[in-house]
Design a protein around this motif. Sequence first.
Motif, mmCIF file in Angstrom:
data_model
loop_
_atom_site.group_PDB
_atom_site.id
_atom_site.type_symbol
_atom_site.label_atom_id
_atom_site.label_comp_id
_atom_site.label_asym_id
_atom_site.label_seq_id
_atom_site.Cartn_x
_atom_site.Cartn_y
_atom_site.Cartn_z
ATOM 1 N N UNK A 164 107.709 37.367 12.847
ATOM 2 C CA UNK A 164 108.638 38.497 12.932
ATOM 3 C C UNK A 164 109.960 38.200 12.233
ATOM 4 N N UNK A 165 110.412 36.960 12.298
ATOM 5 C CA UNK A 165 111.687 36.605 11.680
ATOM 6 C C UNK A 165 111.599 36.487 10.162
ATOM 7 N N UNK A 166 110.394 36.281 9.631
ATOM 8 C CA UNK A 166 110.248 36.079 8.190
ATOM 9 C C UNK A 166 110.820 37.223 7.352
ATOM 10 N N UNK A 167 110.509 38.505 7.650
ATOM 11 C CA UNK A 167 111.048 39.577 6.811
ATOM 12 C C UNK A 167 112.544 39.827 7.018
ATOM 13 N N UNK A 168 113.175 39.119 7.951
ATOM 14 C CA UNK A 168 114.617 39.248 8.146
ATOM 15 C C UNK A 168 115.394 38.178 7.386
ATOM 16 N N UNK A 169 114.703 37.340 6.615
ATOM 17 C CA UNK A 169 115.385 36.355 5.781
ATOM 18 C C UNK A 169 116.241 37.076 4.744
ATOM 19 N N UNK A 170 117.445 36.588 4.537
ATOM 20 C CA UNK A 170 118.376 37.253 3.620
ATOM 21 C C UNK A 170 117.838 37.309 2.197
ATOM 22 N N UNK A 172 114.735 37.584 1.247
ATOM 23 C CA UNK A 172 113.760 38.679 1.207
ATOM 24 C C UNK A 172 114.464 40.030 1.229
ATOM 25 N N UNK A 173 115.420 40.194 2.115
ATOM 26 C CA UNK A 173 116.111 41.482 2.213
ATOM 27 C C UNK A 173 116.846 41.819 0.924
ATOM 28 N N UNK A 174 117.484 40.825 0.319
ATOM 29 C CA UNK A 174 118.203 41.074 -0.936
ATOM 30 C C UNK A 174 117.246 41.514 -2.036
ATOM 31 N N UNK A 175 116.022 40.986 -2.021
ATOM 32 C CA UNK A 175 115.053 41.317 -3.066
ATOM 33 C C UNK A 175 114.486 42.717 -2.898
#
Length: 203
Positions: A164-170, A172-175
């Motif tokens: 669950x925390x993986x897609x909240x990595x900055x 990933x979010x920036x991309x």
Amino acid sequence: MPEKINGPQSASSSRPRKERADAARNRAAILRAAAELFAEHGVADVSMDQIAAAAGVGKGTLFRRFTDKSGLAVALLDERERELQAAVLSGPPPLGPGAPPAERRAAFATAYLDYVLAHLDLVRLSETSTPGARYRIGAYRFWHRHLAVLLDGEEDPEGVAHTLLAPLAAEHLAAVLPETGAERLRATLDHLFRTAPWAPGPA
């Protein structure tokens, strides 16, 4: 079940428990200068030399205290992370205790996404300064433990919490942010966190 998480954890464990008055003044001046320069010019376009000059301290003082810009990023984010952690531990539901686990997970996803998007460059720097930096900081361990508690009773709560925390990595979010937009991200994460864990597929 009761929340079994330690109190708010700093992303950095290197801050002294008690500082000398001059060291505290220097630290405050450095962080104030860094925050102002980052806001005006962007994190990537500000050098450590510029921060030292704006803070009125020697470069040696700056580098001894923070080593590099990622150390500054961690220190600047510390207060915001502690505020979010306190809301998780004792704030009103659904982010705080008192709501069903699925609602609390979704509330966390929204609150954490808002936090990252508000400080995206700083969070990205703190998480990518060295390989695996994101997973070594105390704050990540706090978020992971919080979600694992809310998944208690499932087959692998700790594994699902990491997922669950993986897609909240900055990074990933920036991309993906330019393509998806914040509202689409928010809706997707809300669904993901509410419906976890997921039923296994057919054999």
